[in-house]
Design a protein around this motif. Structure first.
Motif, PDB file in Angstrom:
ATOM      1  N   GLY A 186       0.781  -1.213   0.000  1.00 52.45           N
ATOM      2  CA  GLY A 186       0.000   0.000   0.000  1.00 52.45           C
ATOM      3  C   GLY A 186       0.818   1.271   0.000  1.00 52.45           C
ATOM      4  O   GLY A 186       0.277   2.356   0.013  1.00 52.45           O
ATOM      5  N   ARG A 187       2.147   1.176  -0.012  1.00 48.33           N
ATOM      6  CA  ARG A 187       2.981   2.370  -0.076  1.00 48.33           C
ATOM      7  C   ARG A 187       4.158   2.133  -1.012  1.00 48.33           C
ATOM      8  O   ARG A 187       4.587   1.009  -1.222  1.00 48.33           O
ATOM      9  N   ILE A 188       4.654   3.250  -1.525  1.00 49.44           N
ATOM     10  CA  ILE A 188       5.746   3.213  -2.489  1.00 49.44           C
ATOM     11  C   ILE A 188       6.952   3.904  -1.867  1.00 49.44           C
ATOM     12  O   ILE A 188       6.829   4.980  -1.299  1.00 49.44           O
ATOM     13  N   SER A 189       8.102   3.286  -1.989  1.00 50.53           N
ATOM     14  CA  SER A 189       9.329   3.870  -1.455  1.00 50.53           C
ATOM     15  C   SER A 189       9.786   5.026  -2.350  1.00 50.53           C
ATOM     16  O   SER A 189      10.020   4.836  -3.542  1.00 50.53           O
ATOM     17  N   ARG A 190       9.908   6.196  -1.768  1.00 48.65           N
ATOM     18  CA  ARG A 190      10.370   7.350  -2.540  1.00 48.65           C
ATOM     19  C   ARG A 190      11.818   7.186  -2.954  1.00 48.65           C
ATOM     20  O   ARG A 190      12.216   7.632  -4.033  1.00 48.65           O
ATOM     21  N   ALA A 191      12.613   6.574  -2.109  1.00 45.60           N
ATOM     22  CA  ALA A 191      14.033   6.396  -2.433  1.00 45.60           C
ATOM     23  C   ALA A 191      14.201   5.537  -3.681  1.00 45.60           C
ATOM     24  O   ALA A 191      15.038   5.845  -4.544  1.00 45.60           O
ATOM     25  N   ALA A 192      13.417   4.479  -3.799  1.00 44.32           N
ATOM     26  CA  ALA A 192      13.510   3.619  -4.978  1.00 44.32           C
ATOM     27  C   ALA A 192      13.077   4.364  -6.238  1.00 44.32           C
ATOM     28  O   ALA A 192      13.704   4.225  -7.300  1.00 44.32           O
ATOM     29  N   LEU A 193      12.024   5.164  -6.136  1.00 39.25           N
ATOM     30  CA  LEU A 193      11.560   5.932  -7.298  1.00 39.25           C
ATOM     31  C   LEU A 193      12.573   6.983  -7.714  1.00 39.25           C
ATOM     32  O   LEU A 193      12.845   7.167  -8.909  1.00 39.25           O
ATOM     33  N   ILE A 194      13.147   7.667  -6.754  1.00 45.09           N
ATOM     34  CA  ILE A 194      14.143   8.700  -7.065  1.00 45.09           C
ATOM     35  C   ILE A 194      15.383   8.071  -7.689  1.00 45.09           C
ATOM     36  O   ILE A 194      15.921   8.587  -8.672  1.00 45.09           O
ATOM     37  N   ALA A 195      15.820   6.946  -7.152  1.00 48.45           N
ATOM     38  CA  ALA A 195      16.988   6.266  -7.708  1.00 48.45           C
ATOM     39  C   ALA A 195      16.720   5.810  -9.139  1.00 48.45           C
ATOM     40  O   ALA A 195      17.576   5.973 -10.028  1.00 48.45           O
ATOM     41  N   GLY A 196      15.551   5.247  -9.386  1.00 48.85           N
ATOM     42  CA  GLY A 196      15.203   4.812 -10.739  1.00 48.85           C
ATOM     43  C   GLY A 196      15.122   5.971 -11.711  1.00 48.85           C
ATOM     44  O   GLY A 196      15.603   5.876 -12.847  1.00 48.85           O
ATOM     45  N   CYS A 197      14.539   7.080 -11.279  1.00 49.38           N
ATOM     46  CA  CYS A 197      14.429   8.262 -12.154  1.00 49.38           C
ATOM     47  C   CYS A 197      15.796   8.856 -12.458  1.00 49.38           C
ATOM     48  O   CYS A 197      16.065   9.254 -13.596  1.00 49.38           O
TER      49      CYS A 197
END
Length: 96
Positions: A70-81
């Motif tokens: 139910g939640r998304i890790s911001r660190a993973a999204l920022i690293a991927g971007c």
């Protein structure tokens, strides 16, 4: 997790996935227009293929995270971007 937070997370995930799909569509367009047998085109082809693979991996991560936790890790999204941005800049540097 509360109902309101779940709705916000789902809306955010839809926005992120739509942006990732646009990046993947651009990358596929470049892949179709690049001649991979040219000397400098092999590297460009490989970099844009990596962009596609990372975009697909991020989309599957978002889907799995929203459906299970139910939640998304911001660190993973920022690293991927950042990684996608680094690859696109590198590929455009090779083209130009």
């Amino acid at each position: 997790m509360s109902e309101r937070n779940t709705v916000v997370t789902e809306r955010m995930s839809l926005r992120i996935v739509s942006l990732l799909l646009l990046v993947a569509a651009f990358s596929v367009f470049v892949l179709w227009s690049v001649n991979p047998v040219g000397s400098g085109s092999e590297s460009t082809f490989a970099l844009f293929l990596a962009v596609d693979l990372i975009a697909v991996a991020m989309i599957s991560y978002i889907d799995r995270a929203v459906s299970r936790e139910g939640r998304i890790s911001r660190a993973a999204l920022i690293a991927g971007c950042f990684f996608i941005g680094f690859l696109v800049v590198g590929a455009l540097y090779l083209v130009g």
